[in-house]
Design a protein around this motif. Structure first.
Motif, short mmCIF file in Angstrom:
data_model
loop_
_atom_site.label_atom_id
_atom_site.label_comp_id
_atom_site.label_asym_id
_atom_site.label_seq_id
_atom_site.Cartn_x
_atom_site.Cartn_y
_atom_site.Cartn_z
N TYR A 1 34.46 35.09 26.01
CA TYR A 1 35.40 36.18 26.27
C TYR A 1 35.33 36.73 27.70
N ALA A 2 34.72 36.01 28.62
CA ALA A 2 34.52 36.53 29.98
C ALA A 2 35.83 36.90 30.67
N ILE A 3 36.80 36.00 30.66
CA ILE A 3 38.05 36.29 31.36
C ILE A 3 38.82 37.39 30.63
N ASP A 4 38.82 37.38 29.30
CA ASP A 4 39.47 38.46 28.56
C ASP A 4 38.87 39.81 28.94
N ALA A 5 37.55 39.87 29.08
CA ALA A 5 36.88 41.12 29.44
C ALA A 5 37.29 41.55 30.85
N ALA A 6 37.40 40.62 31.77
CA ALA A 6 37.82 40.96 33.13
C ALA A 6 39.26 41.46 33.14
N VAL A 7 40.12 40.85 32.34
CA VAL A 7 41.51 41.28 32.24
C VAL A 7 41.57 42.69 31.64
N GLY B 1 35.47 41.95 41.61
CA GLY B 1 34.26 41.94 42.41
C GLY B 1 33.04 42.27 41.56
N ASP B 2 31.94 42.58 42.21
CA ASP B 2 30.69 42.87 41.50
C ASP B 2 30.82 44.03 40.53
N GLU B 3 31.39 45.12 40.99
CA GLU B 3 31.50 46.32 40.14
C GLU B 3 32.42 46.07 38.95
N GLU B 4 33.50 45.38 39.18
CA GLU B 4 34.42 45.06 38.10
C GLU B 4 33.77 44.12 37.09
N ALA B 5 32.98 43.16 37.58
CA ALA B 5 32.27 42.24 36.68
C ALA B 5 31.26 42.99 35.82
N LYS B 6 30.57 43.94 36.42
CA LYS B 6 29.61 44.75 35.65
C LYS B 6 30.32 45.59 34.59
N ALA B 7 31.45 46.17 34.95
CA ALA B 7 32.22 46.95 33.99
C ALA B 7 32.76 46.06 32.86
N ALA B 8 33.20 44.85 33.19
CA ALA B 8 33.68 43.91 32.17
C ALA B 8 32.53 43.52 31.24
N SER B 9 31.35 43.33 31.80
CA SER B 9 30.17 43.02 30.97
C SER B 9 29.88 44.15 30.00
N PRO C 1 51.25 55.14 31.56
CA PRO C 1 50.90 54.40 30.36
C PRO C 1 50.75 52.91 30.66
N LEU C 2 49.90 52.29 29.85
CA LEU C 2 49.57 50.88 30.03
C LEU C 2 50.11 50.06 28.87
N ALA C 3 50.64 48.90 29.20
CA ALA C 3 51.01 47.92 28.18
C ALA C 3 50.50 46.57 28.66
N MET C 4 50.12 45.72 27.73
CA MET C 4 49.65 44.38 28.06
C MET C 4 50.36 43.36 27.19
N LEU C 5 50.91 42.32 27.83
CA LEU C 5 51.47 41.19 27.10
C LEU C 5 50.34 40.21 26.86
N THR C 6 50.04 39.94 25.59
CA THR C 6 48.90 39.10 25.24
C THR C 6 49.12 38.37 23.93
N SER C 7 48.48 37.25 23.78
CA SER C 7 48.46 36.57 22.49
C SER C 7 47.14 36.82 21.77
N TYR C 8 46.25 37.57 22.43
CA TYR C 8 44.92 37.85 21.88
C TYR C 8 44.81 39.30 21.45
N ILE C 9 45.68 39.71 20.55
CA ILE C 9 45.74 41.11 20.14
C ILE C 9 44.39 41.59 19.61
N ASP C 10 43.76 40.86 18.71
CA ASP C 10 42.49 41.30 18.12
C ASP C 10 41.39 41.42 19.17
N ASP C 11 41.25 40.42 20.02
CA ASP C 11 40.21 40.45 21.05
C ASP C 11 40.45 41.59 22.04
N MET C 12 41.69 41.73 22.49
CA MET C 12 41.99 42.79 23.46
C MET C 12 41.86 44.17 22.83
N ALA C 13 42.16 44.29 21.55
CA ALA C 13 41.97 45.58 20.87
C ALA C 13 40.49 45.95 20.83
N LYS C 14 39.63 44.98 20.64
CA LYS C 14 38.19 45.24 20.65
C LYS C 14 37.73 45.67 22.04
#
Length: 136
Positions: A96-102, A75-83, A112-125
């Motif tokens: 990177y919009a969808i990556d930021a939302a994820v 929603g709006d708040e989540e989009a602002k936080a992703a931005s 604890p959190l774990a994420m399955l991703t192929s975008y290790i560098d982007d998600m680490a940032k």
């Protein structure tokens, strides 16, 4: 291939590649999701991940899999936080919009959190060290 282990409890987040491989019945991803569930972890996706993972040929399987996942709305708040995550990482929303939302959705989940991703560098940032990233 070495077996990857997940934590007890907490949350497993699938990004688009994680979900796509689950849809494709990828042996490693299916095993990781099954292990997460057996350890009491909740398996979740960001609602925008559906957009990236859907294809006409997998629509029925996607629908079936979604029935077993918790889909996190944006929603709006989540989009602002992703931005804010994008700006903090020095990344641009066009790419990177969808990556930021994820990433933002993941950061709100039970640890604890774990994420399955192929975008290790982007998600680490985007996530820093707050999410354990597992390459798929």
């Amino acid at each position: 291939m070495a077996r990857r282990r997940l934590s007890h409890k907490g949350t497993l987040v699938l990004d688009s590649e994680g979900l796509s491989k689950l849809i494709a019945d990828d042996e490693t991803v299916v095993a990781l999701v099954a292990e997460a569930r057996s350890r009491g972890m909740e398996v979740v996706i960001c609602s925008l991940t559906i957009i990236e993972a859907v294809h006409a040929r997998n629509k029925a399987r996607l629908s079936w899999l979604l029935s077993g996942l918790r889909v996190i709305p944006v929603g709006d708040e989540e989009a602002k936080a992703a931005s804010a995550l994008l700006m903090g990482a020095g990344l641009h929303g066009h790419k990177y919009a969808i990556d930021a939302a994820v990433a933002e959705a993941a950061l709100r989940q039970q640890r604890p959190l774990a994420m399955l991703t192929s975008y290790i560098d982007d998600m680490a940032k985007l996530c820093g060290d707050r999410v354990r990233l597992v390459a798929v």
